[in-house]
Scaffold this active site. Structure first.
Site, PDB file in Angstrom:
ATOM      1  N   ASN A   7     -29.258 -13.263  -0.141  1.00 58.91           N
ATOM      2  CA  ASN A   7     -30.711 -12.955  -0.429  1.00 58.91           C
ATOM      3  C   ASN A   7     -30.753 -11.585  -0.325  1.00 58.91           C
ATOM      4  OD1 ASN A   7     -33.103 -12.066   0.852  1.00 58.91           O
ATOM      5  ND2 ASN A   7     -33.518 -14.240   1.445  1.00 58.91           N
ATOM      6  N   HIS A  10     -33.828  -7.748   1.605  1.00 61.77           N
ATOM      7  CA  HIS A  10     -34.037  -6.521   2.184  1.00 61.77           C
ATOM      8  C   HIS A  10     -33.673  -5.149   1.657  1.00 61.77           C
ATOM      9  CE1 HIS A  10     -35.877  -8.665   5.434  1.00 61.77           C
ATOM     10  NE2 HIS A  10     -34.961  -9.464   5.408  1.00 61.77           N
ATOM     11  N   HIS A  43     -37.324 -14.129  -1.675  1.00 61.21           N
ATOM     12  CA  HIS A  43     -38.409 -14.699  -1.075  1.00 61.21           C
ATOM     13  C   HIS A  43     -39.530 -13.897  -1.674  1.00 61.21           C
ATOM     14  CE1 HIS A  43     -40.797 -16.142   2.823  1.00 61.21           C
ATOM     15  NE2 HIS A  43     -41.370 -16.385   1.502  1.00 61.21           N
ATOM     16  N   ARG A  45     -42.968 -13.362  -1.221  1.00 63.23           N
ATOM     17  CA  ARG A  45     -44.167 -13.714  -0.329  1.00 63.23           C
ATOM     18  C   ARG A  45     -45.528 -13.363  -0.751  1.00 63.23           C
ATOM     19  NH1 ARG A  45     -41.721 -13.581   5.172  1.00 63.23           N
ATOM     20  NH2 ARG A  45     -43.680 -14.053   6.031  1.00 63.23           N
ATOM     21  N   ARG A  49     -44.553  -8.095   0.652  1.00 66.52           N
ATOM     22  CA  ARG A  49     -44.165  -6.926   1.627  1.00 66.52           C
ATOM     23  C   ARG A  49     -42.464  -6.460   1.335  1.00 66.52           C
ATOM     24  NH1 ARG A  49     -42.771 -10.237   7.258  1.00 66.52           N
ATOM     25  NH2 ARG A  49     -44.935 -10.774   6.746  1.00 66.52           N
ATOM     26  N   GLU A  70     -37.434 -18.781  -3.034  1.00 73.36           N
ATOM     27  CA  GLU A  70     -37.999 -18.931  -1.647  1.00 73.36           C
ATOM     28  C   GLU A  70     -39.442 -18.604  -1.662  1.00 73.36           C
ATOM     29  OE1 GLU A  70     -36.424 -17.204   1.715  1.00 73.36           O
ATOM     30  OE2 GLU A  70     -34.575 -18.022   1.486  1.00 73.36           O
ATOM     31  N   THR A 101     -39.140 -15.352   8.434  1.00 70.47           N
ATOM     32  CA  THR A 101     -39.591 -16.989   8.340  1.00 70.47           C
ATOM     33  C   THR A 101     -39.205 -17.384   9.918  1.00 70.47           C
ATOM     34  OG1 THR A 101     -38.886 -17.033   6.194  1.00 70.47           O
ATOM     35  CG2 THR A 101     -39.277 -18.912   7.293  1.00 70.47           C
ATOM     36  N   GLU A 151     -32.469 -27.136   3.323  1.00 69.90           N
ATOM     37  CA  GLU A 151     -31.947 -25.997   3.914  1.00 69.90           C
ATOM     38  C   GLU A 151     -31.973 -26.035   5.307  1.00 69.90           C
ATOM     39  OE1 GLU A 151     -32.565 -22.111   2.103  1.00 69.90           O
ATOM     40  OE2 GLU A 151     -32.094 -21.361   4.100  1.00 69.90           O
ATOM     41  N   HIS A 191     -30.765 -18.660   7.708  1.00 72.28           N
ATOM     42  CA  HIS A 191     -31.153 -17.882   8.585  1.00 72.28           C
ATOM     43  C   HIS A 191     -30.596 -17.131   9.806  1.00 72.28           C
ATOM     44  CE1 HIS A 191     -34.897 -15.858  10.235  1.00 72.28           C
ATOM     45  NE2 HIS A 191     -35.454 -15.980   8.958  1.00 72.28           N
TER      46      HIS A 191
HETATM   47  N1  PXP Z   1     -33.258 -18.914   4.471  1.00 70.01           N
HETATM   48  C1  PXP Z   1     -34.360 -18.793   4.455  1.00 70.01           C
HETATM   49  C2  PXP Z   1     -35.358 -20.205   4.097  1.00 70.01           C
HETATM   50  C3  PXP Z   1     -34.813 -17.876   4.597  1.00 70.01           C
HETATM   51  O1  PXP Z   1     -36.354 -17.687   4.806  1.00 70.01           O
HETATM   52  C4  PXP Z   1     -34.218 -16.762   4.879  1.00 70.01           C
HETATM   53  C5  PXP Z   1     -34.835 -15.344   5.195  1.00 70.01           C
HETATM   54  O2  PXP Z   1     -35.622 -14.789   4.009  1.00 70.01           O
HETATM   55  C6  PXP Z   1     -32.720 -16.619   4.894  1.00 70.01           C
HETATM   56  C7  PXP Z   1     -32.411 -17.969   4.641  1.00 70.01           C
HETATM   57  C8  PXP Z   1     -31.978 -15.779   4.977  1.00 70.01           C
HETATM   58  O3  PXP Z   1     -32.000 -15.295   6.436  1.00 70.01           O
HETATM   59  P1  PXP Z   1     -31.114 -13.695   6.693  1.00 70.01           P
HETATM   60  O4  PXP Z   1     -31.654 -12.682   6.167  1.00 70.01           O
HETATM   61  O5  PXP Z   1     -31.532 -13.856   8.249  1.00 70.01           O
HETATM   62  O6  PXP Z   1     -29.813 -14.149   6.509  1.00 70.01           O
END
Ligand code: PXP
Length: 239
Positions: A7, A10, A43, A45, A49, A70, A101, A151, A191
Site C-alpha cells: 500500500n 503514505h 485507498h 478517500r 487526504r 480500497e 481505517t 480482508e 492493517h
Molecule cells: N488494509 C486495509 C483495508 C486498510 O485500510 C489499510 C490502511 O490503508 C491497510 C490494509 C494497510 O494498513 P497499514 O498501512 O497499517 O499497513
C-alpha cells in the site's frame, strides 16, 4: 505461499503535507514491483487526504502486477471503480475524522447496501473483497452476500499492548481465517502489520495475501523503497 500487496498511500501523505508533486506514489509503486511485490494497493478517500484521482488513473496504466483499490461503498467511488476497473476492489468503512481505517465494515448493519455494491462491481467484472473484523457472524454474511474474498482486519492484534489482548485477538484472527477458508472465500489480511507482527502469521497458510503499507513506507524513508519491500517480502515468504 502468501503474497504481499504494498500500500503506497503514505508516500502520498508525505506529498500532500506540502501539496506539491513529490514524492510520487506512482514511482514508489514501480519500485515496489521491481522489488517483487505481488500487488499495489491505494485507498482513494472521499477527502482525498493522500491518494488523488490522478494517482489511481496513472497506476491503472502502469501497474504490472495487480492494482487493488480500497474505497468506501459510495456512489462516487463505485463510479470511479467502474471507470478505472481495478483488479480488485476492497470495500472499507470510512470516517472523515479518523486517522486511518479504524475497524472492519459492519456487515450486519450494512448487509443490503454492501450486497448491492458487490453486485454492481462484480457485474462489471471487478472482484470484491470486504474488509471485516474476524467475528464469525461478519464472515458468514460476507459469504451470504457473495463477496469474492474477505480482508481480515489485523489492527486490533497488531496494536495490542498486553499479552492477553494479543493472544485473544490472534485467536480471533485464526478462527476467522479458518471459517472463511471453510466457506471457500479468498482471504487477505491487513492493517497495522509491521516487520515484527508479520512473524506471528507463520503457519496460517490459508491467507492468500497480506496488505501492508505504513510500516513499509516508514522503513522506505530510511532504507529506500526497494530494500523495505524486499525485507518484508522475505518475511512473508518465510511464513
Ligand atoms: N488494509 C486495509 C483495508 C486498510 O485500510 C489499510 C490502511 O490503508 C491497510 C490494509 C494497510 O494498513 P497499514 O498501512 O497499517 O499497513
Amino acid at each position: 505461499m502468501a503474497g504481499l500487496a504494498v500500500n503506497v498511500d503514505h508516500v502520498s501523505t508525505l506529498r500532500e503535507a506540502r501539496k506539491i508533486s513529490y514524492p510520487d506514489p506512482v514511482a514508489a509503486a514501480v519500485l515496489a514491483e521491481l522489488a517483487g511485490a505481488d500487488g499495489i494497493v491505494v485507498h482513494l478517500r472521499e477527502d482525498r487526504r493522500h491518494i488523488q484521482d490522478r494517482d489511481v488513473r496513472i497506476l491503472r496504466k502502469i501497474v504490472q502486477t495487480k492494482l487493488i483499490l480500497e474505497m468506501a461503498a459510495t456512489p462516487e467511488m463505485v463510479g470511479i471503480a467502474l471507470d478505472i476497473k481495478p483488479d480488485l476492489v476492497t470495500l472499507v468503512p470510512e470516517k472523515r475524522e479518523e486517522l486511518t481505517t479504524e475497524g472492519g465494515l459492519d456487515l450486519i448493519v450494512h448487509k443490503n447496501s454492501i450486497a448491492e455494491t458487490i453486485g454492481t462491481l462484480q457485474n462489471s467484472g471487478i472482484p470484491v473483497s470486504i474488509f471485516i473484523d474476524s467475528a464469525p457472524e461478519q464472515i458468514k454474511v460476507a459469504h451470504q452476500i457473495n463477496a469474492t474474498m474477505v480482508e481480515i482486519h489485523t489492527g486490533a492484534f497488531c496494536d495490542a499492548t498486553t499479552i492477553k489482548k494479543r493472544e485473544q485477538t490472534f485467536t480471533d484472527i485464526v478462527n476467522g481465517v479458518k471459517l472463511a477458508h471453510k466457506l471457500k472465500l479468498g482471504i487477505n489480511a491487513g492493517h497495522g502489520i509491521c516487520y515484527k507482527t508479520i512473524k506471528a502469521f507463520k503457519g496460517l497458510d490459508e491467507i492468500d495475501e497480506f496488505s501492508i503499507g505504513h510500516s513499509i513506507v516508514s522503513r522506505a524513508v530510511l532504507v529506500g523503497m526497494k530494500a523495505a519491500v524486499k525485507e518484508m517480502l522475505a518475511l512473508v515468504k518465510e511464513l
